[in-house]
Enzyme design. Structure first.
Site, PDB file in Angstrom:
ATOM      1  N   HIS A   1     -11.081  10.020  -1.855  1.00  0.00           N
ATOM      2  CA  HIS A   1     -12.351   9.705  -2.521  1.00  0.00           C
ATOM      3  C   HIS A   1     -13.405   9.269  -1.500  1.00  0.00           C
ATOM      4  CE1 HIS A   1     -14.858   8.298  -5.861  1.00  0.00           C
ATOM      5  NE2 HIS A   1     -15.144   7.255  -5.095  1.00  0.00           N
TER       6      HIS A   1
ATOM      7  N   HIS B   1     -18.586   8.280   1.479  1.00  0.00           N
ATOM      8  CA  HIS B   1     -19.379   7.134   1.928  1.00  0.00           C
ATOM      9  C   HIS B   1     -19.517   7.020   3.442  1.00  0.00           C
ATOM     10  CE1 HIS B   1     -19.745   5.883  -2.148  1.00  0.00           C
ATOM     11  NE2 HIS B   1     -18.453   5.810  -2.310  1.00  0.00           N
TER      12      HIS B   1
ATOM     13  N   LYS C   1     -25.167  13.947  -6.428  1.00  0.00           N
ATOM     14  CA  LYS C   1     -25.298  12.509  -6.574  1.00  0.00           C
ATOM     15  C   LYS C   1     -26.747  12.204  -6.282  1.00  0.00           C
ATOM     16  CE  LYS C   1     -22.406   8.690  -5.481  1.00  0.00           C
ATOM     17  NZ  LYS C   1     -21.246   8.322  -4.732  1.00  0.00           N
TER      18      LYS C   1
ATOM     19  N   LYS D   1     -41.393   1.130 -15.981  1.00  0.00           N
ATOM     20  CA  LYS D   1     -40.042   1.217 -16.545  1.00  0.00           C
ATOM     21  C   LYS D   1     -39.764   2.625 -17.086  1.00  0.00           C
ATOM     22  CE  LYS D   1     -38.732  -0.865 -20.442  1.00  0.00           C
ATOM     23  NZ  LYS D   1     -38.648  -1.971 -21.396  1.00  0.00           N
TER      24      LYS D   1
ATOM     25  N   ASP E   1     -37.183   1.874 -27.550  1.00  0.00           N
ATOM     26  CA  ASP E   1     -37.445   0.639 -26.802  1.00  0.00           C
ATOM     27  C   ASP E   1     -37.476  -0.529 -27.790  1.00  0.00           C
ATOM     28  OD1 ASP E   1     -37.873  -0.708 -24.409  1.00  0.00           O
ATOM     29  OD2 ASP E   1     -40.044  -0.664 -24.598  1.00  0.00           O
TER      30      ASP E   1
ATOM     31  N   LYS F   1     -32.726   1.258 -25.563  1.00  0.00           N
ATOM     32  CA  LYS F   1     -32.746  -0.006 -24.827  1.00  0.00           C
ATOM     33  C   LYS F   1     -31.841  -1.034 -25.490  1.00  0.00           C
ATOM     34  CE  LYS F   1     -36.018  -3.223 -25.124  1.00  0.00           C
ATOM     35  NZ  LYS F   1     -37.334  -3.818 -24.866  1.00  0.00           N
TER      36      LYS F   1
ATOM     37  N   GLU G   1     -31.591  -6.167 -19.506  1.00  0.00           N
ATOM     38  CA  GLU G   1     -31.921  -4.916 -20.194  1.00  0.00           C
ATOM     39  C   GLU G   1     -31.293  -3.699 -19.518  1.00  0.00           C
ATOM     40  OE1 GLU G   1     -36.191  -3.928 -21.292  1.00  0.00           O
ATOM     41  OE2 GLU G   1     -35.894  -2.577 -19.595  1.00  0.00           O
TER      42      GLU G   1
END
EC number: 3.1.-.-
Length: 521
Positions: free
Chosen positions: A104, A119, A159, A263, A347, A391, A424
């Site tokens: 991995h 990584h 990714k 946002k 929202d 949300k 949130e």
């Protein structure tokens, strides 16, 4: 020389020298790390650093050094690195450690819809050499310990950002062995490692005494946000109070940019990277569109993001003006439609204490009121293949929403970077497959797992990504839309839905009554 003499005579001093004095405590800085006027020095002497405090030599801390190589111009510097590039994956893992999670961490899982692991720079180089990878650097500072790349594998597995480190592979393997020896009996552990004298946190997960994965907990400052790693979905946490490490840390937004604009921009940036369906004449429903400013900033961002020809309907319980095609001012419970939507955004915010919060005036009647309506709307009015983003917060949530998420091809919890210092998150379900009887993890457990993720991870707040709007628009994918009877929904159809290649819903004209006019599209 003279510098050495005056250093030895001083009580408090630091000496940087090309001389190595073995009898004193020092740290060595390899020449390949040295940079002059932005250019790395190809050949130079190693530097040695000595420090005296109160007339005595100080033992300086140890650190691992990054090698400063980029994956495009990578050259191996040890036998272990040459082995990694020359041997087969099986042979290398057999020789250097089966229990270190190398498949991995080093090799990367390239056959998943989201590229897993990968990584290290040498791992990226290995895939690049085999033409299995495209990557674009997104941070170009040579002072960063971690390098960040947009990574695209040749089979479309991707990714959003890959955070990689360039340690000598010998050092990296030794680090993994030390982590395993010290913490291998745990389920998970955040291990702090000194790299280039920076403290870098590695999130490590163990399974049956082996390392399952180990990744640097450092997503670049300009990411649009953070999505909950898969491993948190399968934990069995008990609900605890949300205690976010950086709770309430403010963020400075450029003047004139409302929090909700930032946002929604980041939410849209994230959704663009998923397999959300984008047909011609797309239909989007937006709940809780209003704001305390009397406008609908979220709808404005959505309208800018969505392709030309999309129908955007929004609604809120408080009065507002909006850029949406159709705006409905009412309690959501009163909003009914026969039509199905390709994307539903909410929202809406409430919690079981909403009566007290609204001074006895019920703006809404708590989680059961708002979210049971929303759950039933998603079950009845979300197209098969459609997606949603709802949300939630620590207290504003409902377990039925997690049930629906698990009936999607993929789901996650996504925290926007601008609002990463609050509890949130958007519960995102991508490519809805319809109600199923499959065994699901209970919504209570999943919400507890989400809180656990937030409590043990520091998510950096950032607004950088909102400036990266050159490619902001959602690409029109021209996803086919069909209206099928139950018996026509074959395995083939479901496979297409699962991959984001098909929407099943009513087709043809729609008719909506807006608070200002009747709208037919």
């Amino acid at each position: 020389g003279g510098g050495g003499q005056s250093f030895l005579a001083a009580d408090n001093a630091v000496l940087v020298s090309t001389q190595c004095y073995k009898r004193h405590s020092y740290v060595e800085i390899p020449s390949n790390l040295l940079v002059q006027n932005g250019m790395s020095l190809k050949d130079g002497a190693n530097l040695y650093v000595y420090k005296r405090v109160n007339g005595a030599f100080v033992t300086l801390p140890n650190t691992l050094n990054t090698q400063g190589r980029s994956y495009e111009t990578f050259e191996p510097r040890s036998d272990v690195e040459r082995d990694f590039l020359d041997m087969s994956e099986e042979d290398f893992v057999e020789k250097y450690g089966k229990d270190l999670g190398l498949q991995h961490i080093l090799y990367g899982e390239v056959d998943k819809p989201q590229l897993g692991g990968l990584h290290t720079v040498i791992g990226m180089y290995r895939l690049l050499r085999a033409n299995k990878l495209n990557a674009k650097s997104v941070t170009n500072s040579d002072s960063d310990v971690m390098q960040n790349y947009f990574v695209l594998a040749d089979n479309g597995s991707y990714k959003q950002v890959c955070t990689v480190v360039d340690l000598l592979l010998d050092d990296f393997l030794e680090l993994l062995r030390n982590i395993l020896n010290e913490y291998g009996t745990n389920k998970s552990k955040v291990v702090t490692v000194s790299i280039d004298y920076h403290s870098i946190n590695f999130m490590t997960w163990f399974e049956d005494g082996s390392i399952k994965t180990c990744y640097p907990q450092l997503q670049s400052a300009w990411t649009c946000g953070y999505n909950m790693p898969e491993l948190y979905k399968v934990q069995n946490c008990v609900m605890e109070p949300c205690n976010i490490p950086n709770y309430g840390v403010g963020i400075t937004l450029p003047s004139g940019i409302m929090m909700n604009v930032a946002k929604y921009t980041q939410l849209c940036q994230y959704l663009s990277k998923t397999t959300v369906c984008v047909p011609h004449n797309m239909r989007v429903m937006h709940f809780g569109a209003g704001s305390d400013k009397g406008v609908a900033p979220g709808s404005t961002v959505l309208k800018q993001w969505l392709p030309e020809g999309t129908l955007l309907v929004d609604t809120d319980i408080v009065d507002y003006v909006s850029d949406a095609h159709v705006s409905v001012l009412s309690d959501c419970n009163k909003y009914k439609t026969e039509h199905k939507f390709d994307l539903v955004i909410s929202d809406m915010y409430t919690d079981n204490d909403s009566k007290r919060k609204h001074g006895g005036v019920i703006a809404n009647n708590g989680n059961d009121d708002v979210f049971i309506y929303l759950s039933s709307f998603l079950r009845n009015n979300l197209a098969l293949g459609g997606s949603f983003a709802v949300k939630l917060t620590e207290t504003s949530w409902h377990e039925s929403l997690y049930d629906i998420a698990q009936d999607c091809a993929w789901w996650t919890m996504f925290c926007t970077a601008v609002n990463a210092s609050s509890s949130e998150a958007f519960l995102i379900g991508v490519n809805y497959l319809g109600a199923s009887v499959k065994v699901k993890v209970s919504g209570k457990t999943l919400h507890a797992n989400y809180i656990f993720w937030r409590n043990c991870n520091y998510l950096q707040t950032s607004a950088y990504s909102i400036f990266d709007v050159a490619k902001f628009d959602l690409r029109l994918k021209a996803t086919p839309v069909v209206n099928l009877k139950t018996e026509q929904k074959t395995d083939l159809v479901f496979n297409l839905i699962k991959c984001g290649k098909l929407l099943v819903r009513d087709v043809g004209n729609t008719s909506f009554t807006s608070d200002s006019f009747v709208c037919t599209m």
